[in-house]
Design a protein around this motif. Structure first.
Motif, short mmCIF file in Angstrom:
data_model
loop_
_atom_site.label_atom_id
_atom_site.label_comp_id
_atom_site.label_asym_id
_atom_site.label_seq_id
_atom_site.Cartn_x
_atom_site.Cartn_y
_atom_site.Cartn_z
N SER A 244 93.73 146.68 32.19
CA SER A 244 93.79 146.05 33.49
C SER A 244 93.37 147.17 34.44
N PRO A 245 92.60 146.87 35.50
CA PRO A 245 92.11 147.96 36.35
C PRO A 245 93.23 148.86 36.87
N LYS A 246 92.92 150.15 36.95
CA LYS A 246 93.79 151.23 37.46
C LYS A 246 94.90 151.66 36.50
N CYS A 247 94.77 151.25 35.25
CA CYS A 247 95.79 151.66 34.27
C CYS A 247 95.38 152.91 33.49
N GLY A 248 94.18 153.43 33.75
CA GLY A 248 93.74 154.61 33.01
C GLY A 248 92.47 154.37 32.19
N THR A 249 91.64 153.47 32.68
CA THR A 249 90.38 153.14 32.00
C THR A 249 89.51 154.38 31.82
N THR A 250 89.36 155.13 32.91
CA THR A 250 88.49 156.31 32.91
C THR A 250 88.97 157.32 31.86
N TRP A 251 90.24 157.53 31.85
CA TRP A 251 90.86 158.49 30.92
C TRP A 251 90.68 158.04 29.47
N LEU A 252 91.00 156.76 29.23
CA LEU A 252 90.92 156.24 27.87
C LEU A 252 89.47 156.21 27.36
N ASP B 43 85.80 158.06 43.18
CA ASP B 43 86.84 157.07 43.47
C ASP B 43 87.77 156.81 42.28
N PHE B 44 87.34 157.23 41.10
CA PHE B 44 88.16 156.97 39.91
C PHE B 44 89.17 158.08 39.65
N PHE B 45 89.16 159.10 40.51
CA PHE B 45 90.12 160.19 40.36
C PHE B 45 90.88 160.33 41.68
N ARG B 46 92.16 160.11 41.64
CA ARG B 46 92.94 160.24 42.86
C ARG B 46 94.02 161.29 42.62
N LYS B 47 95.12 160.89 41.98
CA LYS B 47 96.19 161.87 41.70
C LYS B 47 96.43 162.03 40.21
N GLY B 48 96.33 160.92 39.51
CA GLY B 48 96.55 160.97 38.07
C GLY B 48 97.98 161.36 37.69
N GLU B 49 98.94 160.85 38.44
CA GLU B 49 100.33 161.21 38.18
C GLU B 49 101.18 159.98 37.85
N SER C 248 91.54 165.91 30.41
CA SER C 248 92.65 165.98 31.37
C SER C 248 92.15 165.67 32.78
N PHE C 249 93.05 165.21 33.60
CA PHE C 249 92.71 164.89 34.99
C PHE C 249 92.12 166.14 35.68
N GLU C 250 92.76 167.28 35.45
CA GLU C 250 92.33 168.53 36.10
C GLU C 250 90.88 168.83 35.73
N ASN C 251 90.58 168.77 34.44
CA ASN C 251 89.23 169.10 34.01
C ASN C 251 88.20 168.07 34.48
N MET C 252 88.54 166.81 34.27
CA MET C 252 87.54 165.78 34.59
C MET C 252 87.29 165.64 36.08
N SER C 253 88.36 165.71 36.87
CA SER C 253 88.16 165.52 38.32
C SER C 253 87.43 166.70 38.94
P1 A3P Z 1 95.92 157.14 40.59
O1 A3P Z 1 95.27 156.30 41.64
O2 A3P Z 1 97.38 156.82 40.43
O3 A3P Z 1 95.69 158.59 40.76
P2 A3P Z 1 91.13 153.43 36.16
O4 A3P Z 1 90.36 154.49 35.47
O5 A3P Z 1 91.67 152.39 35.24
O6 A3P Z 1 90.39 152.88 37.32
O7 A3P Z 1 92.46 154.12 36.72
C1 A3P Z 1 92.39 155.06 37.73
C2 A3P Z 1 93.69 155.82 37.72
O8 A3P Z 1 93.71 156.74 36.62
C3 A3P Z 1 93.85 156.66 38.98
O9 A3P Z 1 95.26 156.75 39.18
C4 A3P Z 1 93.23 157.98 38.52
O10 A3P Z 1 93.59 159.08 39.31
C5 A3P Z 1 93.78 158.08 37.11
N1 A3P Z 1 93.00 158.95 36.22
C6 A3P Z 1 91.65 159.10 36.18
N2 A3P Z 1 91.31 160.01 35.25
C7 A3P Z 1 92.47 160.45 34.69
C8 A3P Z 1 92.75 161.42 33.68
N3 A3P Z 1 91.79 162.09 33.08
N4 A3P Z 1 94.04 161.61 33.37
C9 A3P Z 1 95.04 160.93 33.99
N5 A3P Z 1 94.82 160.02 34.96
C10 A3P Z 1 93.55 159.78 35.31
#
Ligand code: A3P
Length: 322
Positions: A65-73, A285-291, A260-265
């Motif tokens: 579902s959008p914003k659940c960690g698509t980019t990360w997965l 836009d796909f990297f905000r806080k990642g927390e 990791s969020f740190e590396n990718m962002s």
């Molecule tokens: P936040 O807005 O809470 O920071 P999606 O990829 O499904 O659109 O989800 C985006 C959310 O995943 C954002 O959450 C984003 O910061 C977070 N995100 C993106 N890359 C990540 C990563 N490598 N590790 C952890 N969280 C990540």
């Protein structure tokens, strides 16, 4: 396009005016289709997928579902599956956003107006979808079909806050930002892209119980807490487990670090904030806080309680908890 595609376009044109509409979070409207709120983009993509997509037994689908960690997965699955093809010091993830490596299935089909792009991808195809499990064609979800899904869910309170920020980035500059309260009200009613959120999660949750070889169900919070264990779990599920040699070379940890969020962002490609009219979203836009738990900074205790209450009701008797 051939007659088959014309038929799908005609069905779309016929069905759209019959669907209950609702206001979207950015410009577009959402339509209620078989229990879910979809944009015209997702609806048309879903109908084309239904009528024309030919799954392969080797397909791997990142479902969210959008914003659940698509980019990360996407990044994790890509680097696990392709770990023998690339050097970690010069990896495609340093040059490309994960959406250029794991293709958005209904999006690619929508843009092409056909399945030609996805048909042309070599096996094993890495694809991603936001569509609910019940809206996918039987050819993908049947036990007879071997394609596999890796799903990730997340605490609805964090999903909501992430979505709200994202919606405001996507909204036209001519519109005022969507107020937190307005977005909250919509989210609680289930009116959000591919929502109701809970039904989306439960669809994949049930599928993972019924077909554990077909659907792997992950939680964002677990991946945050124990990323290495999750990487091993995904690799085992995809039948490419880490060998003792790979373990001794700390390959799992390399993948965790890479994604990791740190590396990718911090990769140049993901800092890019340019938008154009064809694509109003930029990689950054796909990297905000990642927390985990950022909702505390935005939701009042009453809002959090209200959302938790809905979650509790929706999950009652399902055996699932966030
Ligand atoms: P936040 O807005 O809470 O920071 P999606 O990829 O499904 O659109 O989800 C985006 C959310 O995943 C954002 O959450 C984003 O910061 C977070 N995100 C993106 N890359 C990540 C990563 N490598 N590790 C952890 N969280 C990540």
């Amino acid at each position: 396009p051939d007659e088959g595609y014309q038929k799908t376009y005609r069905s779309f044109d016929e069905v759209l005016p019959t669907l209950p509409p609702s206001k979207g979070w950015w410009l577009d409207q959402l339509f209620h289709y078989h229990g879910f709120w979809l944009s015209t983009f997702a609806l048309r993509g879903s109908m084309l997928l239904h009528d024309h997509f030919k799954p392969r037994p080797t397909d791997i689908i990142v479902a969210t579902s959008p914003k659940c960690g698509t980019t990360w997965l996407r990044a994790l699955v890509f680097s696990i599956v392709n770990r023998h093809s690339f050097d970690f010091s010069d990896h495609p993830l340093s040059k490309m956003n994960p959406q250029e490596l794991v293709f958005f299935l209904e999006g690619a089909i929508y843009i092409d107006g056909s399945t030609s792009f996805v048909d042309g991808l070599p096996s094993p195809r890495l694809l991603s979808t936001h569509l609910p499990y019940s809206l996918l064609p039987k050819s993908m979800t049947d036990d007879a079909s071997d394609c596999r899904f890796v799903y990730i869910c997340r605490d609805p309170k964090d999903v909501f806050i992430s979505k709200w920020h994202f919606a405001n980035k996507l909204r036209s500059k001519h519109l005022p930002p969507i107020a937190l309260e307005e977005a909250f009200d919509s989210f609680c009613k289930g009116v959000s892209h591919y929502g109701p959120f809970w039904d989306h999660v439960l669809g994949y949750w049930k599928a993972s119980l019924e077909s554990p070889k077909k659907v792997l169900f992950l939680k964002y919070e677990d991946v945050k807490k124990q990323p290495s264990d999750c990487v091993r779990k995904v690799a085992e599920f995809l039948e490419v487990p880490f060998s003792p040699e790979e373990e001794s070379k700390e390959m799992v940890e390399e993948i965790v670090k890479l994604c990791s969020f740190e590396n990718m962002s911090n990769q140049e490609v993901n800092k890019n904030a340019t938008r154009n009219s064809g694509r109003p979203i930029s990689n950054s836009d796909f990297f905000r806080k990642g927390e985990v738990g950022d909702w505390v900074n935005h939701l009042s205790p009453q809002m959090a309680e209200a959302l938790d209450h809905i979650t509790e009701q929706k999950l009652q008797g399902t055996g699932f908890n966030f």
